[in-house]
Design an enzyme around this catalytic site. Structure first.
Site, PDB file in Angstrom:
ATOM      1  N   LYS A 165       8.100   9.435 -10.467  1.00  7.68           N
ATOM      2  CA  LYS A 165       6.807   9.590 -10.107  1.00  7.68           C
ATOM      3  C   LYS A 165       6.408  10.341 -11.559  1.00  7.68           C
ATOM      4  O   LYS A 165       6.272  11.488 -11.636  1.00  7.68           O
ATOM      5  CB  LYS A 165       6.607  10.691  -8.915  1.00  7.68           C
ATOM      6  CG  LYS A 165       6.880   9.942  -7.750  1.00  7.68           C
ATOM      7  CD  LYS A 165       6.626  10.758  -6.600  1.00  7.68           C
ATOM      8  CE  LYS A 165       7.150  11.843  -6.205  1.00  7.68           C
ATOM      9  NZ  LYS A 165       6.785  12.465  -4.931  1.00  7.68           N
TER      10      LYS A 165
ATOM     11  N   ARG B 230      15.974   9.780   6.382  1.00  4.63           N
ATOM     12  CA  ARG B 230      16.631   9.168   5.413  1.00  4.63           C
ATOM     13  C   ARG B 230      17.323   7.879   5.831  1.00  4.63           C
ATOM     14  O   ARG B 230      17.646   6.913   4.984  1.00  4.63           O
ATOM     15  CB  ARG B 230      17.995  10.241   5.143  1.00  4.63           C
ATOM     16  CG  ARG B 230      17.529  11.648   4.551  1.00  4.63           C
ATOM     17  CD  ARG B 230      18.856  12.311   4.090  1.00  4.63           C
ATOM     18  NE  ARG B 230      18.605  13.739   3.935  1.00  4.63           N
ATOM     19  CZ  ARG B 230      17.982  14.312   2.812  1.00  4.63           C
ATOM     20  NH1 ARG B 230      17.867  13.441   1.926  1.00  4.63           N
ATOM     21  NH2 ARG B 230      18.051  15.630   2.767  1.00  4.63           N
TER      22      ARG B 230
ATOM     23  N   ASP C 299      17.868   9.820  -6.118  1.00  2.00           N
ATOM     24  CA  ASP C 299      17.004   9.083  -5.418  1.00  2.00           C
ATOM     25  C   ASP C 299      15.598   9.247  -6.258  1.00  2.00           C
ATOM     26  O   ASP C 299      14.918   8.110  -6.600  1.00  2.00           O
ATOM     27  CB  ASP C 299      16.682   9.647  -4.191  1.00  2.00           C
ATOM     28  CG  ASP C 299      16.329  11.166  -4.066  1.00  2.00           C
ATOM     29  OD1 ASP C 299      16.406  11.695  -5.122  1.00  2.00           O
ATOM     30  OD2 ASP C 299      16.214  11.486  -2.831  1.00  2.00           O
TER      31      ASP C 299
ATOM     32  N   PHE D  76       4.378  10.991  -1.576  1.00  2.00           N
ATOM     33  CA  PHE D  76       5.421  11.786  -0.869  1.00  2.00           C
ATOM     34  C   PHE D  76       6.094  10.766  -0.222  1.00  2.00           C
ATOM     35  O   PHE D  76       5.485  10.233   0.955  1.00  2.00           O
ATOM     36  CB  PHE D  76       5.212  13.179  -0.171  1.00  2.00           C
ATOM     37  CG  PHE D  76       6.623  13.755   0.103  1.00  2.00           C
ATOM     38  CD1 PHE D  76       7.382  14.538  -0.790  1.00  2.00           C
ATOM     39  CD2 PHE D  76       7.223  13.278   1.484  1.00  2.00           C
ATOM     40  CE1 PHE D  76       8.280  15.112  -0.788  1.00  2.00           C
ATOM     41  CE2 PHE D  76       8.355  14.147   1.817  1.00  2.00           C
ATOM     42  CZ  PHE D  76       9.279  14.918   0.737  1.00  2.00           C
TER      43      PHE D  76
ATOM     44  N   ASP E  15      10.964  13.465 -10.097  1.00  2.00           N
ATOM     45  CA  ASP E  15       9.485  14.170  -9.812  1.00  2.00           C
ATOM     46  C   ASP E  15       8.912  15.194 -10.660  1.00  2.00           C
ATOM     47  O   ASP E  15       8.795  14.398 -11.886  1.00  2.00           O
ATOM     48  CB  ASP E  15       9.463  14.720  -8.443  1.00  2.00           C
ATOM     49  CG  ASP E  15       8.414  15.089  -7.884  1.00  2.00           C
ATOM     50  OD1 ASP E  15       7.281  14.340  -8.099  1.00  2.00           O
ATOM     51  OD2 ASP E  15       8.267  16.318  -7.182  1.00  2.00           O
TER      52      ASP E  15
ATOM     53  N   ASP F 100      14.096  12.340   2.293  1.00  2.00           N
ATOM     54  CA  ASP F 100      13.891  12.851   3.773  1.00  2.00           C
ATOM     55  C   ASP F 100      12.494  13.645   3.721  1.00  2.00           C
ATOM     56  O   ASP F 100      11.829  13.896   2.775  1.00  2.00           O
ATOM     57  CB  ASP F 100      15.014  13.782   4.085  1.00  2.00           C
ATOM     58  CG  ASP F 100      14.782  15.448   3.235  1.00  2.00           C
ATOM     59  OD1 ASP F 100      14.597  15.073   1.928  1.00  2.00           O
ATOM     60  OD2 ASP F 100      14.668  16.161   3.824  1.00  2.00           O
TER      61      ASP F 100
ATOM     62  N   GLY G  48      19.963  13.241  -1.266  1.00  2.00           N
ATOM     63  CA  GLY G  48      19.122  11.964  -1.172  1.00  2.00           C
ATOM     64  C   GLY G  48      19.512  10.899  -2.029  1.00  2.00           C
ATOM     65  O   GLY G  48      19.138   9.770  -1.748  1.00  2.00           O
TER      66      GLY G  48
HETATM   67  P1  5GP Z   1      12.557  17.081  -9.334  1.00  2.00           P
HETATM   68  O1  5GP Z   1      13.379  18.187  -9.444  1.00  2.00           O
HETATM   69  O2  5GP Z   1      12.374  16.008 -10.345  1.00  2.00           O
HETATM   70  O3  5GP Z   1      10.884  17.721  -8.962  1.00  2.00           O
HETATM   71  O4  5GP Z   1      12.548  16.587  -7.967  1.00  2.00           O
HETATM   72  C1  5GP Z   1      13.800  16.067  -7.426  1.00  2.00           C
HETATM   73  C2  5GP Z   1      14.016  16.251  -6.188  1.00  2.00           C
HETATM   74  O5  5GP Z   1      13.000  16.350  -5.063  1.00  2.00           O
HETATM   75  C3  5GP Z   1      14.628  14.808  -5.560  1.00  2.00           C
HETATM   76  O6  5GP Z   1      15.891  14.813  -5.427  1.00  2.00           O
HETATM   77  C4  5GP Z   1      13.783  14.748  -3.978  1.00  2.00           C
HETATM   78  O7  5GP Z   1      14.951  15.330  -3.091  1.00  2.00           O
HETATM   79  C5  5GP Z   1      12.667  15.596  -4.215  1.00  2.00           C
HETATM   80  N1  5GP Z   1      11.487  14.920  -4.023  1.00  2.00           N
HETATM   81  C6  5GP Z   1      10.736  14.806  -5.213  1.00  2.00           C
HETATM   82  N2  5GP Z   1       9.818  13.888  -4.629  1.00  2.00           N
HETATM   83  C7  5GP Z   1      10.074  13.553  -3.475  1.00  2.00           C
HETATM   84  C8  5GP Z   1       9.536  12.477  -2.497  1.00  2.00           C
HETATM   85  O8  5GP Z   1       8.370  11.953  -2.658  1.00  2.00           O
HETATM   86  N3  5GP Z   1       9.874  12.332  -1.258  1.00  2.00           N
HETATM   87  C9  5GP Z   1      11.283  13.080  -0.809  1.00  2.00           C
HETATM   88  N4  5GP Z   1      11.675  12.822   0.259  1.00  2.00           N
HETATM   89  N5  5GP Z   1      11.687  13.868  -1.727  1.00  2.00           N
HETATM   90  C10 5GP Z   1      11.184  14.126  -3.118  1.00  2.00           C
END
Ligand code: 5GP
Length: 188
Positions: free
Chosen positions: A128, A162, A97, A149, A100, A156, A41
């Site tokens: 987020k 992407r 990127d 999302f 979350d 993606d 990403g």
């Molecule tokens: P975390 O570990 O912080 O929950 O998530 C990180 C990864 O989740 C990011 O690198 C991404 O790949 C994916 N991700 C989290 N939120 C989104 C979103 O809103 N859209 C997309 N496409 N990927 C997300």
């Protein structure tokens, strides 16, 4: 058919990347930076960011397991491709990127920290905070967004979107049938 809604335009993103690069250039003046992108990403964000950096830059990448084909995190982080560069004694900037739940960055941060970098900071395009499951803050963050999302600019859905030049929200439940024609705007 649902429409992708613009959350951040190309020019808003580019302006923000300029601001982030200015801060990073100031903070790392006189130092060499090892910029580590998290695949897949971060590849577009990182490509734009490093071209704005004026300090000496070495790039490397790590790949971690993602959400698979779902929009929810499994909570399990696995390294699929490790770095090629050594971290010990280097100034390391981890580029992602979006943050979350925070699970991915927390895991990678701890993993790299254990390898003895001179310094370790994190740069994210999007945050987020409403979705956070572990306490983790980015040092350089572009935009704080609600719990949408989002796709585009490297992000993606099922490996698609992407390549889109801006950041869009997927319409709720409309993941399978989206189009770019006549797209609306969703406010932050
Ligand atoms: P975390 O570990 O912080 O929950 O998530 C990180 C990864 O989740 C990011 O690198 C991404 O790949 C994916 N991700 C989290 N939120 C989104 C979103 O809103 N859209 C997309 N496409 N990927 C997300």
């Amino acid at each position: 058919m649902g429409k992708l809604e613009v959350v951040l335009t190309e020019s808003e993103i580019q302006k923000k990347i300029d601001e982030l690069a200015d801060r990073i250039n100031r903070d790392y003046a006189g130092k060499e930076l090892l910029v580590v992108g998290i695949l897949r990403g971060a590849f577009i964000f990182m490509a734009d960011l490093v071209r704005k950096l004026e300090v000496p830059v070495v790039v490397d990448f790590v790949a971690v397991s993602s959400y698979g084909d779902a929009t929810e995190s499994s909570g399990i982080v696995r390294i699929i491709k490790d770095m090629d560069e050594s971290v010990a004694g280097r100034h390391v900037l981890l580029v992602e990127d979006i943050i979350d739940t925070g699970l991915t960055l927390k895991y990678l941060y701890d993993y790299l920290k254990a390898r003895g970098p001179a310094s370790l900071r994190v740069c994210t395009l999007l945050d987020k905070p409403d979705r956070r499951q572990v306490d983790f803050q980015s040092d350089y963050n572009g935009f704080t967004i609600p719990d949408y999302f989002v796709v585009g600019f490297g992000l993606d859905y099922k490996q698609l979107y992407r390549n889109l030049p801006a950041v869009y929200a997927l319409p709720p439940g409309g993941e399978e049938e989206t189009c770019l024609q006549g797209q609306g705007r969703r406010n932050l």
